[in-house]
Scaffold this active site. Structure first.
Site, PDB file in Angstrom:
ATOM      1  N   HIS A  62       1.059  -1.391   0.139  1.00  0.00           N
ATOM      2  CA  HIS A  62       0.286  -0.174   0.479  1.00  0.00           C
ATOM      3  C   HIS A  62       0.801   1.649   0.055  1.00  0.00           C
ATOM      4  O   HIS A  62       2.106   1.456   0.187  1.00  0.00           O
ATOM      5  CB  HIS A  62      -0.879   0.533   0.994  1.00  0.00           C
ATOM      6  CG  HIS A  62      -0.071   0.047   2.698  1.00  0.00           C
ATOM      7  ND1 HIS A  62       0.554  -1.062   3.097  1.00  0.00           N
ATOM      8  CD2 HIS A  62      -0.289   0.612   3.410  1.00  0.00           C
ATOM      9  CE1 HIS A  62       0.627  -0.606   4.457  1.00  0.00           C
ATOM     10  NE2 HIS A  62       0.077   0.578   4.022  1.00  0.00           N
ATOM     11  N   HIS A  64       1.221   3.903   2.141  1.00  0.00           N
ATOM     12  CA  HIS A  64       1.205   4.236   3.546  1.00  0.00           C
ATOM     13  C   HIS A  64       3.385   4.649   3.386  1.00  0.00           C
ATOM     14  O   HIS A  64       4.363   3.653   2.801  1.00  0.00           O
ATOM     15  CB  HIS A  64       1.101   3.688   4.672  1.00  0.00           C
ATOM     16  CG  HIS A  64      -0.035   4.422   5.079  1.00  0.00           C
ATOM     17  ND1 HIS A  64      -1.018   4.100   5.895  1.00  0.00           N
ATOM     18  CD2 HIS A  64      -0.445   5.058   4.550  1.00  0.00           C
ATOM     19  CE1 HIS A  64      -1.780   4.211   5.670  1.00  0.00           C
ATOM     20  NE2 HIS A  64      -1.770   5.246   4.840  1.00  0.00           N
ATOM     21  N   ASP A  66       5.747   4.524   4.217  1.00  0.00           N
ATOM     22  CA  ASP A  66       7.423   3.058   5.145  1.00  0.00           C
ATOM     23  C   ASP A  66       6.679   1.793   4.945  1.00  0.00           C
ATOM     24  O   ASP A  66       7.916   0.779   4.762  1.00  0.00           O
ATOM     25  CB  ASP A  66       6.146   2.663   7.318  1.00  0.00           C
ATOM     26  CG  ASP A  66       5.039   2.199   7.365  1.00  0.00           C
ATOM     27  OD1 ASP A  66       4.062   2.758   6.494  1.00  0.00           O
ATOM     28  OD2 ASP A  66       4.939   1.590   7.800  1.00  0.00           O
ATOM     29  N   HIS A  67       6.428   1.529   4.004  1.00  0.00           N
ATOM     30  CA  HIS A  67       5.656   0.830   2.440  1.00  0.00           C
ATOM     31  C   HIS A  67       6.757   1.494   1.461  1.00  0.00           C
ATOM     32  O   HIS A  67       6.791  -0.147   0.798  1.00  0.00           O
ATOM     33  CB  HIS A  67       4.569   0.029   2.418  1.00  0.00           C
ATOM     34  CG  HIS A  67       4.441  -0.302   4.221  1.00  0.00           C
ATOM     35  ND1 HIS A  67       3.938  -1.826   4.420  1.00  0.00           N
ATOM     36  CD2 HIS A  67       4.041   0.298   5.088  1.00  0.00           C
ATOM     37  CE1 HIS A  67       4.013  -1.667   5.539  1.00  0.00           C
ATOM     38  NE2 HIS A  67       3.787  -0.425   6.019  1.00  0.00           N
ATOM     39  N   HIS A 142      -7.446  -1.534   5.833  1.00  0.00           N
ATOM     40  CA  HIS A 142      -6.350  -0.644   6.079  1.00  0.00           C
ATOM     41  C   HIS A 142      -7.330   0.482   6.075  1.00  0.00           C
ATOM     42  O   HIS A 142      -8.245   1.163   5.604  1.00  0.00           O
ATOM     43  CB  HIS A 142      -5.354  -1.052   6.135  1.00  0.00           C
ATOM     44  CG  HIS A 142      -4.064  -0.027   6.787  1.00  0.00           C
ATOM     45  ND1 HIS A 142      -3.843  -0.346   8.038  1.00  0.00           N
ATOM     46  CD2 HIS A 142      -2.828   0.635   6.082  1.00  0.00           C
ATOM     47  CE1 HIS A 142      -2.737   0.615   8.696  1.00  0.00           C
ATOM     48  NE2 HIS A 142      -2.226   1.385   7.200  1.00  0.00           N
ATOM     49  N   ASP A 212      -0.170  -3.683   5.974  1.00  0.00           N
ATOM     50  CA  ASP A 212      -0.726  -3.573   7.511  1.00  0.00           C
ATOM     51  C   ASP A 212      -2.661  -4.269   7.395  1.00  0.00           C
ATOM     52  O   ASP A 212      -3.025  -3.684   6.302  1.00  0.00           O
ATOM     53  CB  ASP A 212      -0.968  -1.997   7.507  1.00  0.00           C
ATOM     54  CG  ASP A 212       0.503  -1.547   7.537  1.00  0.00           C
ATOM     55  OD1 ASP A 212       1.806  -2.629   7.186  1.00  0.00           O
ATOM     56  OD2 ASP A 212       0.770  -0.273   7.982  1.00  0.00           O
TER      57      ASP A 212
HETATM   58 ZN   LIG Z   1       2.675   0.598   7.317  1.00  0.00          ZN
END
Ligand SMILES: [Zn+2]
Length: 304
Positions: A62, A64, A66-67, A142, A212
């Protein structure tokens, strides 16, 4: 043949001094796949001596940061170092434009074949099907469209029964055909059935990457009987309310999913930066599901 997962990043949202955001290398029968690409992934590849030239596909769960925030940097390096083999990228629909816009604005010409494949968060779909394995994308729950992925190895070749073959003096040149299930005809014309000369192939192995998501029971059906389950465990269960608000999971959720799906081994990851010591997260999962482990960076998990 290897089927293993190497953890490159296990932090959620923000990195810590010793934890990077999400990234993993999946080696499935010598095909290397990068799963998520948080910031710093290319440094982690260098650190663990994994050459990006061996990566044939990148999966992004996805959008976000952090990915995927490590993706532009990694692709720029790959481009700079003169790759010419294709690279497949699987991810949400806007990803292609985000990447290409970045390169357009920086005046960079991509010199290798970059192939984008859109994942869908409304229905499960088979997105890769080759001679070695299948990959299924699985909708997660998510705050933005997110998919998990299930890697399923295909049944391999049969194993040669060396004793039986040597007993009949079968030349090595016939071994490949035997592995493929063919019978053997000796020089006198006698047919020896394959089942007497080979053993059944190893059971196909499977790996699920679930990050997530909030906990939802229906997921279990999609990953039924998986050998290795990676499941996000952002917060301890005492912060269950926070997990629900932010559509994340706790180690209890992850362990419950392992039990419900009949997984054989569980790896917890995507830890909140608030936890310096991860032992309490592991203990919480192990109360319910003993074969639980932490996604410590550098750890390699065998799928078997
Ligand atoms: Zn994440």
């Amino acid at each position: 043949m290897p089927f293993e997962v190497t953890i490159l990043g296990c932090s959620s949202a923000t990195p810590t001094a010793d934890r990077h955001p999400s990234a993993q290398i999946i080696n499935i029968r010598d095909t290397l796949i990068l799963m998520d690409c948080g910031e710093g992934t290319q440094n982690q590849l260098l650190h663990y001596r994994i050459s990006h030239s061996r990566i044939s596909a990148i999966f992004i769960s996805h959008l976000h940061g952090d990915h995927y925030l490590g993706l532009n940097g990694l692709l720029a390096t790959i481009n700079f170092q003169g790759r010419n083999t294709p690279l497949d990228i699987y991810g949400p629909e806007p990803l292609e434009k985000m990447i290409l816009d970045h390169f357009n604005y920086s005046g960079t010409r991509i010199k290798f074949p970059l192939r984008f494949h859109v994942t869908h968060d409304r229905h499960a779909a088979c997105i890769v099907d080759n001679e070695k394995f299948r990959v299924k994308s699985i909708p997660l729950q998510h705050r933005i469209p997110t998919t998990g992925f299930l890697f399923q190895e295909k049944e391999g070749l049969r194993h040669i029964n060396v004793q039986a073959c040597e007993g009949l003096n079968i030349p090595y040149i016939h071994f490949q055909e035997l592995k493929e299930g063919k019978d053997y005809t000796d020089p006198e014309g006698n047919v020896h059935p394959n089942s007497a000369l080979t053993d059944a192939p190893s059971a196909p192995r499977s790996y699920a990457y679930i990050s997530d998501t909030r906990f939802f029971e229906e997921l279990a059906e999609q990953i039924r009987g998986v050998d290795l389950l990676y499941h996000e465990s952002t917060f301890l269960h005492e912060l269950k309310e926070r997990a629900i608000e932010t559509f994340h999971s706790t180690p209890v959720d992850a362990a419950q999913m392992a039990l419900l799906s009949g997984a054989k081994q569980l790896v917890l990851g995507h830890f909140s930066a608030r936890y310096r010591d991860l032992t309490p997260l592991l203990s919480e999962a192990q109360v319910l599901f003993e074969n639980s482990h932490l996604a410590i960076e550098g750890t390699r998990f065998n799928v078997d």
